[in-house]
Design an enzyme around this catalytic site. Structure first.
Site, short mmCIF file in Angstrom:
data_model
loop_
_atom_site.label_atom_id
_atom_site.label_comp_id
_atom_site.label_asym_id
_atom_site.label_seq_id
_atom_site.Cartn_x
_atom_site.Cartn_y
_atom_site.Cartn_z
N PRO A 2 0.83 -1.22 0.00
CA PRO A 2 0.00 0.00 0.00
C PRO A 2 0.86 1.26 0.00
CG PRO A 2 -0.70 -1.54 1.71
CD PRO A 2 0.60 -2.04 1.17
N GLU A 3 0.50 2.23 -0.84
CA GLU A 3 1.19 3.52 -0.89
C GLU A 3 0.17 4.60 -0.51
OE1 GLU A 3 3.39 3.89 -4.61
OE2 GLU A 3 3.53 1.71 -4.79
N LYS A 58 2.69 7.15 4.08
CA LYS A 58 2.01 5.86 4.18
C LYS A 58 1.56 5.55 5.61
CE LYS A 58 5.25 4.23 0.68
NZ LYS A 58 6.30 3.22 0.39
N ARG A 261 14.87 -2.17 -6.77
CA ARG A 261 13.47 -2.54 -6.93
C ARG A 261 13.17 -2.92 -8.38
NH1 ARG A 261 10.41 -0.27 -2.83
NH2 ARG A 261 8.85 -1.77 -3.51
#
Ligand code: ZN
Length: 272
Positions: A2-3, A58, A261
């Site tokens: 979740p961002e 976040k 990433r």
């Protein structure tokens, strides 16, 4: 993971249903999730009335009476759900908070167990300072972003992911923003002019706002407080689309590794 849009969407869904409610009971099944002894956690929150929700990046904060504040971070797979008070916890449920008015239950579930919901020792601003969090990604000024870009030799992707520069962007929205701006994720942040930084900031805001309107992105685990998935995964242009045609030029989207990433980009549109 979740961002910002997912946490904002969660906050909006919860606000409508839990503000004014009092915590009647706290059952903790995994002490690490609350960062203290379950008894201490329960003592801090029992009888407290939830007055306000506040999001920074976040993180989601629950402001309660007597200055008690809970800080939530979902990490990879955390979920916060509102369920009927008698619903049985499953094996991934780490915390249950029984609420009054109306009687319902907040459940914190997390398969990977990295998420945390803790009682803060001090204020939110002190917490933000201690964590060295940058300005919220929806609030950051062009000047602040430009200054951060100028004083680093890192790639723009690494800088946008750095929560100490701006808080709220993660892997998905960073790739989407860079695609829309036609910037290579490998490009050095310090090579961005003031005008390019201003344009990038506008795109950050528009992508995040569109994702909030779309109730977030569900790729694996994210659901809102009602357990419903988001829809912005249908609007993603590059993220998780390796091998598919670029929506702008038709060339295949490639997956590479940037800033540690998995990174999706178009080799033609994002060559600069
Ligand atoms: Zn392209």
């Amino acid at each position: 993971m979740p961002e910002l849009p997912e946490v904002e969407n969660l906050a909006r869904g919860l606000s409508a249903r839990i503000l004014g409610a009092t915590i009647l009971e706290a059952r903790c099944h995994f002490p690490a999730a609350v960062g203290s002894e379950p008894e201490c956690f329960a003592e801090a929150v029992l009888g407290r009335r939830i007055q306000e929700l506040h999001r920074h990046g976040k993180y989601l904060f629950f402001l309660m009476d007597r200055d008690v504040v809970l800080a939530l971070h979902l990490r990879m797979t955390g979920q916060l759900l509102l369920v009927p008070p008698d619903q049985k916890p499953d094996k991934h449920t780490h915390l249950e908070l029984l609420l009054s008015d109306p009687r319902q239950k907040i459940v914190f579930r997390d398969v990977r167990k990295f998420g945390r919901i803790k009682v803060l020792e001090g204020s939110i601003s002190r917490f933000v300072e201690e964590k060295k969090l940058g300005a919220d990604a929806l609030e950051i000024s062009v000047e602040t972003l430009y200054r951060a870009f100028q004083k680093t030799s890192r790639s723009i992707k690494a800088v946008l992911l750095d929560q100490r520069v701006l808080a709220g962007l993660g892997n998905i929205y960073t790739d989407e923003v860079l695609f829309r701006e036609q910037i290579s994720p490998l490009r050095k942040a310090c090579s961005c002019s003031y005008e390019q930084t201003a344009s990038l900031r506008r795109t950050i805001r528009s992508v995040l706002r569109a994702a909030i309107r779309g109730r977030g992105t569900t790729i694996s685990d994210y659901v809102d407080a009602r357990g419903e998935s988001g829809s912005f995964q249908n609007s993603l242009r590059v993220y998780s689309r390796a091998g598919l045609p670029c929506p702008r030029c038709g060339r295949q989207i490639v997956k590479s590794r940037v800033a540690g990433r998995g990174t999706y980009s178009c080799p033609v549109c994002q060559s600069r």
